[in-house]
Enzyme design. Structure first.
Site, short mmCIF file in Angstrom:
data_model
loop_
_atom_site.label_atom_id
_atom_site.label_comp_id
_atom_site.label_asym_id
_atom_site.label_seq_id
_atom_site.Cartn_x
_atom_site.Cartn_y
_atom_site.Cartn_z
CE1 TYR A 108 -3.84 2.27 0.41
CE2 TYR A 108 -2.20 3.57 1.93
CZ TYR A 108 -3.38 3.48 1.03
OH TYR A 108 -4.08 4.70 1.10
CD1 TRP A 110 -1.69 7.43 -1.22
CD2 TRP A 110 -1.75 9.33 -2.30
NE1 TRP A 110 -2.74 7.89 -1.20
CE2 TRP A 110 -2.95 8.97 -1.62
CE3 TRP A 110 -1.52 10.39 -3.06
CZ2 TRP A 110 -4.10 10.11 -1.99
CZ3 TRP A 110 -2.50 11.28 -3.22
CH2 TRP A 110 -3.98 11.21 -2.53
N1 LIG Z 1 -2.15 8.25 12.32
C1 LIG Z 1 -2.32 8.11 11.17
N2 LIG Z 1 -2.01 7.37 10.20
C2 LIG Z 1 -2.37 7.45 9.10
C3 LIG Z 1 -3.28 8.25 8.53
C4 LIG Z 1 -4.04 9.13 9.29
O1 LIG Z 1 -4.97 9.99 9.11
N3 LIG Z 1 -3.59 9.10 10.78
N4 LIG Z 1 -3.69 8.58 7.00
C5 LIG Z 1 -3.32 7.19 6.30
C6 LIG Z 1 -3.63 7.51 5.07
S1 LIG Z 1 -5.07 8.25 4.35
C7 LIG Z 1 -2.79 7.05 4.07
S2 LIG Z 1 -3.11 7.35 2.03
C8 LIG Z 1 -1.42 6.47 4.55
C9 LIG Z 1 -0.32 7.32 3.21
O2 LIG Z 1 0.80 6.14 3.40
P1 LIG Z 1 1.78 6.16 2.35
O3 LIG Z 1 1.04 6.21 1.05
O4 LIG Z 1 2.50 4.82 2.68
O5 LIG Z 1 2.77 7.46 2.70
P2 LIG Z 1 3.82 8.26 1.61
O6 LIG Z 1 4.69 8.97 2.44
O7 LIG Z 1 3.03 8.88 0.41
O8 LIG Z 1 4.71 6.99 1.07
C10 LIG Z 1 4.99 6.74 -0.27
C11 LIG Z 1 6.47 6.01 -0.39
O9 LIG Z 1 6.72 5.92 -1.81
C12 LIG Z 1 7.84 6.08 -2.32
N5 LIG Z 1 8.09 6.67 -3.54
C13 LIG Z 1 7.79 8.00 -4.32
N6 LIG Z 1 7.97 7.51 -5.56
C14 LIG Z 1 8.54 6.29 -5.66
C15 LIG Z 1 8.98 5.49 -6.91
O10 LIG Z 1 8.75 6.10 -7.89
N7 LIG Z 1 9.38 4.38 -6.82
C16 LIG Z 1 9.31 3.69 -5.42
N8 LIG Z 1 9.86 2.52 -5.33
N9 LIG Z 1 8.94 4.41 -4.42
C17 LIG Z 1 8.48 5.45 -4.43
C18 LIG Z 1 8.20 7.66 -1.24
O11 LIG Z 1 9.52 7.87 -1.02
C19 LIG Z 1 7.42 7.26 0.02
O12 LIG Z 1 8.36 6.51 1.01
O13 LIG Z 1 -1.18 6.89 5.70
C20 LIG Z 1 -2.22 6.43 6.61
N10 LIG Z 1 -1.71 6.71 8.18
N1 LIG Z 2 -1.57 18.33 2.30
C1 LIG Z 2 -2.00 17.15 2.05
N2 LIG Z 2 -3.20 16.83 1.90
C2 LIG Z 2 -3.63 15.60 1.80
C3 LIG Z 2 -2.85 14.40 2.23
C4 LIG Z 2 -1.50 14.67 2.85
O1 LIG Z 2 -0.71 14.07 3.35
N3 LIG Z 2 -1.03 16.05 2.62
N4 LIG Z 2 -3.27 13.11 2.21
C5 LIG Z 2 -4.38 12.79 1.21
C6 LIG Z 2 -5.03 11.60 1.69
S1 LIG Z 2 -4.19 10.11 1.42
C7 LIG Z 2 -6.22 11.55 2.10
S2 LIG Z 2 -6.83 10.02 2.45
C8 LIG Z 2 -6.90 12.78 2.43
C9 LIG Z 2 -7.73 12.45 3.88
O2 LIG Z 2 -8.62 13.66 4.04
P1 LIG Z 2 -9.30 13.62 5.51
O3 LIG Z 2 -9.65 12.36 6.23
O4 LIG Z 2 -10.44 14.47 5.21
O5 LIG Z 2 -8.17 14.23 6.34
P2 LIG Z 2 -7.60 14.50 7.69
O6 LIG Z 2 -6.78 15.84 7.75
O7 LIG Z 2 -7.50 13.39 8.45
O8 LIG Z 2 -8.99 15.01 8.54
C10 LIG Z 2 -9.70 16.33 8.02
C11 LIG Z 2 -10.37 16.80 9.45
O9 LIG Z 2 -10.96 16.20 10.06
C12 LIG Z 2 -11.30 16.37 11.41
N5 LIG Z 2 -11.44 15.36 12.33
C13 LIG Z 2 -11.06 14.41 12.60
N6 LIG Z 2 -11.52 13.57 13.55
C14 LIG Z 2 -12.97 14.00 13.67
C15 LIG Z 2 -14.01 13.74 14.25
O10 LIG Z 2 -14.35 12.89 15.19
N7 LIG Z 2 -15.24 14.36 14.18
C16 LIG Z 2 -15.08 15.66 13.24
N8 LIG Z 2 -16.05 16.13 13.01
N9 LIG Z 2 -14.08 15.85 12.88
C17 LIG Z 2 -13.04 15.31 12.83
C18 LIG Z 2 -10.00 16.90 11.90
O11 LIG Z 2 -9.85 18.40 12.45
C19 LIG Z 2 -9.17 17.28 10.39
O12 LIG Z 2 -8.52 18.45 10.18
O13 LIG Z 2 -6.17 14.07 2.53
C20 LIG Z 2 -5.31 13.77 1.21
N10 LIG Z 2 -4.65 15.36 1.10
MO LIG Z 3 -5.36 8.36 2.18
#
Ligand SMILES: Nc1nc2c(c(=O)[nH]1)N[C@H]1C(S)=C(S)[C@@H](COP(=O)(O)OP(=O)(O)OC[C@H]3O[C@@H](n4cnc5c(=O)[nH]c(N)nc54)[C@H](O)[C@@H]3O)O[C@H]1N2
Ligand SMILES: Nc1nc2c(c(=O)[nH]1)N[C@H]1C(S)=C(S)[C@@H](COP(=O)(O)OP(=O)(O)OC[C@H]3O[C@@H](n4cnc5c(=O)[nH]c(N)nc54)[C@H](O)[C@@H]3O)O[C@H]1N2
Ligand SMILES: [Mo]
Length: 760
Positions: A108, A110
Site C-alpha cells: 500500500y 501513494w
Molecule cells: N495516524 C494516522 N496514520 C495514517 C493516516 C492518518 O490519518 N492518521 N492516514 C493514512 C492514509 S489516508 C494514507 S493514504 C497513508 C499514506 O501512506 P503512504 O502512501 O505509505 O505514505 P507516503 O509517504 O506517500 O509513502 C509513499 C512512499 O513511496 C515512495 N516513492 C515515491 N515515488 C516512488 C517511486 O517511484 N518508486 C518507489 N519504489 N517508491 C517511491 C516515497 O518515497 C514514500 O516513501 O497513511 C495512513 N496513515
Molecule cells: N496536504 C496534504 N493533503 C492531503 C494528504 C496529505 O498527506 N497532505 N493526504 C491525502 C490523503 S491520502 C487523504 S486519504 C485525504 C484525507 O482527508 P481527510 O480524512 O479528510 O483528512 P484529515 O486531515 O485526516 O481530516 C480532516 C479533518 O477532520 C477533522 N476530524 C478528525 N476527527 C474528527 C471527528 O471525529 N469529528 C469531526 N467532526 N471532525 C474530525 C480534523 O480536524 C481534520 O482536520 O487527504 C489527502 N490530502
Molecule cells: Mo489516504
C-alpha cells in the site's frame, strides 16, 4: 541547465536543474492556487538510497537471519548484480517452498504521480507475472467507507465520488453547507495522480460571495477557511454519529421529515425511526442525549437540524471521520440524515462525502481515463483488509471476518514493498515492528532512506519522476502531462521498471514482464492507447512538444448527485437490492455483526473522551498541510513548520495551562502503546481536550534496538491503535486514540532523515 515539467500529487511544476540538483521550481502557469509543497522538490536529491544495500546478518546468514535486527543493524552496499541475484533466488525459494501466497505484495502507498512508473503497479505486474502474491483490499483513506457505501447506495465510493454534485453548483444554489470535519483546503492541495489546477478555494469563495453560509462541525477551526466566515461547532471526536442521529430526532419530533422522499426513494426508514425514537433501547437519540456525548449545545443541534430543512442545504463529511472505531456508521448516518432532510438530487442539496479531502471531489472537470499498465490475473486469492498487516504477520492461519466472509491470514515468508511507507502509515508502529521481525525476507524499492527502507533486508535504490520520462494525470482531473527527466539518476538508482525487468529475466519471465518494450516505448504505447480511446487527442510527438493536454469541456461535466434517481427511482433505480437508498440493509443484517448493525447506529468508540481516565486527551493525527504523508518531509516546506526539528502538535490553552506548557515547548506524548516527542503550538483553534499531531514526520526511535523506544521526531503512529473498525470493513482506526502530554527537555535531535550505517 535543463528545464522540464514534472507532475506531483500536489500539482505540476516547471523545474530547473543543473543535471544533478534542482536549481529552481515554478508552479504550472495555469494553476490559480498552487501548493507550496512544491518548494520541497529541491530536497529530491537528498536522503537518497545511492546503491543497493543488504542488511548485514541477512547477507551473512541468509534469509530468516535475525529479523529482529531490522532497523538496528548496518547495511552492506553491494553491486546491482549481487543484489538482484540474491533477491531473485530468494523469490524463487519462497514460491517453490511455500507457494506464491507466502509473498505479501500488497505494498500500500501513494508512490509518485506518473502512470507508467507507478511503483505499486509495477510491483503488482511483476508479482502477477511470477505467479501471484497475497494482496490487500481497500485503502487507509476510507476502508470503512468503501465497504459500507455499496450497501447503502449501491455504487462503490469511487463511482459515487465521480457523481458528486459539482462545487460550482453548490456555489450557485446552496444556502447552507454543514460539514462534519470541514472542507480542509490543506487536503485539497492533493490529488492522487496529480492535477493541473487547484480550483476549490476559488469556488468556495464564490459560494461565500453569493451568500452561502458554512457550518464547520470539527474539533479544529481551520477545517473551513477563515475567509468563509464559518460558524464553528467543536464536538468531541467520535461523537458525530450521535449528533447526526439527534438532528434526525429533532426533525421527527418537529414533523419536518421528508416522508415522501423516505417513502419513494429509501427503504428501512421504519427501523431507523424506531431506533432514533429509542423504542427498543429506551434511549431517544435526542439533542440532549447527543449534547452529553458531543459537548455541543443541544439547542444548537436542534436549531441547526431545522435550518437544514428551511433552505437549500448540503451536508458534507470528511473521510477522517470513518478512520475511527465503527467508522462505517459515520458515512451511513450522514446519508440517512440527508434522506430525512429530503434534498438529495436537487441542485446544491443533499450530501457529499469528502469535499476537500482531495482536490477532485466535486471539481466538475471533464474526465478521460488513461489506460492502466495492466497485469495478468493474480493467481493467489488470499488477501487482507489493508490495515490488518500486523495481524497477518503475527497470526498466520487465524480467522478474520471481512464483508460477510470469514477468511484466514496466510503465512507470509517474504514481504515486497514498492511505493509505500508502512513505518509511516500503519497504526501502532511498535506492534508493527514486532510483526515485521517475522518474515524471512523484506525487500523494498525506495528512492529515500525512509524508516521502512531502513527496516528492509534488501533495498533497491529507485529513481524519482524527476529522473525519468512518463505521462501523468488523474482520471478525476482534466489535465494530462508529459513528465520530463531533468536529473541524472541519483547515485546508482534505477527505475522500478528496470529493477523488475532484471528480476523477471532472472526468474525466466523477462519477456512476459517487458513485452519487449523499453520504458520510453511503454510510455508511448500507453499514450497511444489513450489516443485511440480519444481520437481528438494530439499524437504522442505533438503531446511531448506541447507538454500537456487540457481535456475539452463537455455538457455533462457539471453534476448533481442522484438527480436522475430523484426524478424517477423506477426508471433510474440505484444498484442496491431494493433499488433505493438503504437505511436498513438486509444483507448486513444477515452478517450478524454486533459491531456493525443493519441500520446506522451510534456505537461508543472503544477509545474516546467519553470514557477517558488515565489518558485524558484525544489525539487526532490528521493529514499534514506541509507535505504529502511522509514524502519530502526533509524538504523546505515541511521543515519550516517544525520547531526544534520536531513535528508541531496543536493544543488548547486550557490543556497547556493545566500542564504548565507554553507555545513552542517540547513535550512527551504517550499512552500504553508508545511515546513520541513533539513541539506544541498553543491555539484556541482546537477543542479543549483534543490535540492534533499531523502524520508524516519520519519515525525515528531514540534507540532502535530497544522495543518501544520513543520516537524523537513526532510520528503519531507510535500512539495510535491497530484494530479494525468493525467485523465488516476492518478499516484502520487512527483517529480513535487517547494520550497524555507532559513537558520534556528540548534537546537537539539528530537528523531524522540521515542514511543508516554501512559497513564493508
Ligand atoms: N495516524 C494516522 N496514520 C495514517 C493516516 C492518518 O490519518 N492518521 N492516514 C493514512 C492514509 S489516508 C494514507 S493514504 C497513508 C499514506 O501512506 P503512504 O502512501 O505509505 O505514505 P507516503 O509517504 O506517500 O509513502 C509513499 C512512499 O513511496 C515512495 N516513492 C515515491 N515515488 C516512488 C517511486 O517511484 N518508486 C518507489 N519504489 N517508491 C517511491 C516515497 O518515497 C514514500 O516513501 O497513511 C495512513 N496513515
Ligand atoms: N496536504 C496534504 N493533503 C492531503 C494528504 C496529505 O498527506 N497532505 N493526504 C491525502 C490523503 S491520502 C487523504 S486519504 C485525504 C484525507 O482527508 P481527510 O480524512 O479528510 O483528512 P484529515 O486531515 O485526516 O481530516 C480532516 C479533518 O477532520 C477533522 N476530524 C478528525 N476527527 C474528527 C471527528 O471525529 N469529528 C469531526 N467532526 N471532525 C474530525 C480534523 O480536524 C481534520 O482536520 O487527504 C489527502 N490530502
Ligand atoms: Mo489516504
Amino acid at each position: 541547465m535543463t528545464t522540464g515539467t514534472t507532475l506531483t500529487h500536489w500539482g505540476a511544476y516547471e523545474v530547473d536543474s543543473d543535471g544533478n540538483s534542482i536549481t529552481g521550481v515554478r508552479p504550472f502557469a495555469k494553476d490559480p492556487d498552487p501548493s507550496p509543497i512544491g518548494d520541497s522538490l529541491e530536497a529530491v536529491t537528498r536522503s537518497r538510497v545511492l546503491r543497493p544495500a543488504i542488511r548485514k546478518s541477512w547477507l551473512e546468514g541468509g534469509p530468516g537471519t535475525r529479523g529482529d535486527l531490522r532497523g538496528v543493524e548496518p547495511f552492506v552496499e553491494v553491486s546491482w548484480e549481487t543484489a538482484l541475484d540474491l533477491a531473485a533466488s530468494e523469490l524463487e525459494r519462497v514460491r517453490t517452498t511455500h507457494g506464491n501466497s507466502a509473498i505479501f505484495g500488497g505494498s500500500y502507498g501513494w508512490s509518485s504521480a506518473g502512470r507508467f512508473h507507478h511503483a505499486q503497479s509495477q510491483l503488482h505486474r511483476f508479482l502477477a507475472v511470477i505467479g501471484g502474491y497475497t494482496d490487500k483490499r481497500d485503502t487507509y483513506s476510507h476502508a470503512a467507507g468503501e465497504v459500507i457505501t455499496p450497501y447503502v447506495v449501491g455504487y462503490d465510493y469511487w463511482d459515487l465520488q465521480q457523481a458528486h454534485t459539482s462545487v460550482s453548483v453548490i456555489a450557485e444554489h446552496t444556502d447552507l453547507v454543514v460539514s462534519f470535519g470541514g472542507i480542509p483546503l490543506k487536503n485539497a492541495q492533493v490529488q492522487n495522480g496529480g492535477m493541473g489546477r487547484h480550483t476549490l478555494r476559488g469556488r468556495l469563495q464564490a459560494a461565500r460571495d453569493r451568500g452561502t453560509r458554512f457550518v464547520n462541525i470539527s474539533p479544529t477551526r481551520d477545517d473551513v477557511a477563515p475567509e468563509l466566515d464559518a460558524e464553528w461547532l467543536a464536538p468531541r471526536p467520535g461523537s458525530d454519529v450521535a449528533v447526526m442521529a439527534a438532528m434526525i430526532h429533532t426533525l421527527v419530533i418537529d414533523a419536518l421529515v421528508d416522508e415522501v422522499f423516505l417513502e419513494t426513494h429509501c427503504v428501512g426508514w421504519a427501523e431507523l425511526r424506531s431506533y432514533i425514537l429509542g423504542n427498543a433501547d429506551g434511549t431517544p437519540k435526542s439533542a440532549d442525549w447527543a449534547g452529553e456525548l458531543s459537548g455541543l449545545d443541544p439547542d444548537r443541534i436542534r436549531s441547526l437540524a431545522r435550518e437544514l430543512t428551511g433552505c437549500r442545504s448540503m451536508l458534507n463529511i470528511s473521510w477522517s471521520l470513518q478512520r475511527s472505531d465503527h467508522g462505517e456508521q459515520t458515512w451511513w448516518m450522514l446519508i440517512a440524515l440527508a434522506c430525512v432532510v429530503g434534498q438529495i438530487g436537487l441542485p446544491g442539496g443533499g450530501f457529499g462525502i469528502g469535499y476537500g479531502a482531495v482536490a477532485s471531489v466535486g471539481n466538475g472537470a471533464p474526465r478521460r481515463s488513461f489506460p492502466a499498465l495492466g497485469r495478468p490475473a493474480n493467481l493467489v486469492d488470499d488477501f487482507i483488509p489493508v490495515s490488518r498487516i500486523a495481524d497477518m504477520l503475527l497470526h498466520p492461519g487465524t480467522p478474520f471476518t471481512y464483508d460477510g466472509e470469514t477468511r484466514s491470514y496466510p503465512f507470509i515468508d517474504l514481504v515486497y514493498w514498492s511505493g509505500g511507507n508502512p513505518f509511516h502509515h500503519h497504526q501502532d508502529l511498535n506492534r508493527l515492528a514486532t510483526a515485521w521481525a517475522r518474515p524471512s525476507t523484506i525487500i523494498v524499492n525506495e528512492p529515500f532512506w525512509t524508516s521502512t527502507a531502513k527496516r528492509a533486508d534488501i533495498v533497491f535504490p529507485a529513481t524519482t519522476p524527476l529522473e525519468r520520462r512518463d505521462v501523468g494525470g488523474s482520471s478525476r482531473e482534466d489535465f494530462l502531462f508529459a513528465l520530463e527527466p531533468v536529473l541524472e539518476p541519483v547515485g546508482e538508482s534505477r527505475d522500478d521498471y528496470e529493477i523488475f525487468s532484471d528480476l523477471a529475466v532472472r526468474l525466466e519471465v523477462g519477456g512476459e514482464f517487458t513485452e519487449g518494450r523499453t520504458s520510453d516505448e511503454w510510455v508511448r504505447h500507453l499514450y497511444e492507447g489513450f489516443e485511440s480511446r480519444y481520437p481528438d487527442s494530439p499524437t504522442y510527438d505533438e503531446f511531448l512538444a506541447a507538454g500537456f493536454i487540457q481535456y475539452p469541456e463537455t455538457p455533462d461535466t457539471v453534476k448533481i448527485l442522484f438527480d436522475a434517481f430523484r426524478a424517477d427511482p423506477e426508471v433510474d433505480p440505484l444498484p442496491t437490492p431494493s433499488g433505493r437508498i438503504e437505511l436498513f440493509s438486509d444483507t448486513i443484517a444477515g452478517f450478524g455483526y454486533a459491531d456493525c448493525p443493519p441500520h446506522p447506529t451510534f456505537l461508543e468508540p472503544r477509545e474516546w473522551l467519553g470514557s477517558a481516565d488515565e489518558y485524558p486527551l484525544h489525539l487526532l493525527s490528521s493529514q499534514p498541510s506541509t507535505r504529502l504523508h511522509s514524502q519530502l518531509d526533509h524538504g523546505a516546506t515541511s521543515a519550516a513548520r517544525k520547531i526544534d526539528g520536531r513535528e508541531v502538535m496543536r493544543m488548547h490553552p486550557d490543556d497547556a495551562a493545566a500542564r504548565d506548557l507554553t507555545d513552542g515547548d517540547t513535550v512527551r506524548v504517550f499512552n500504553d502503546r508508545g511515546l513520541c516527542f513533539a513541539s506544541i503550538e498553543v491555539t484556541d483553534g482546537i477543542r479543549a481536550g483534543v490535540v492534533d499531531l499531523p502524520t508524516g514526520a519520519w519515525y525515528d526511535p531514540v534507540d532502535p534496538s530497544a522495543p518501544g523506544s520513543p520516537c524523537r521526531h513526532g510520528n503519531p503512529n507510535v500512539l495510535t491503535r491497530d484494530e479494525g473498525t468493525s467485523s465488516l470493513a476492518q478499516g484502520p482506526v487512527a483517529q480513535s486514540c487517547l494520550v497524555e502530554v507532559e513537558k520534556a527537555v528540548a534537546a537537539p535531535i539528530p537528523d531524522p532523515h540521515a542514511s543508516p550505517d554501512f559497513i564493508g
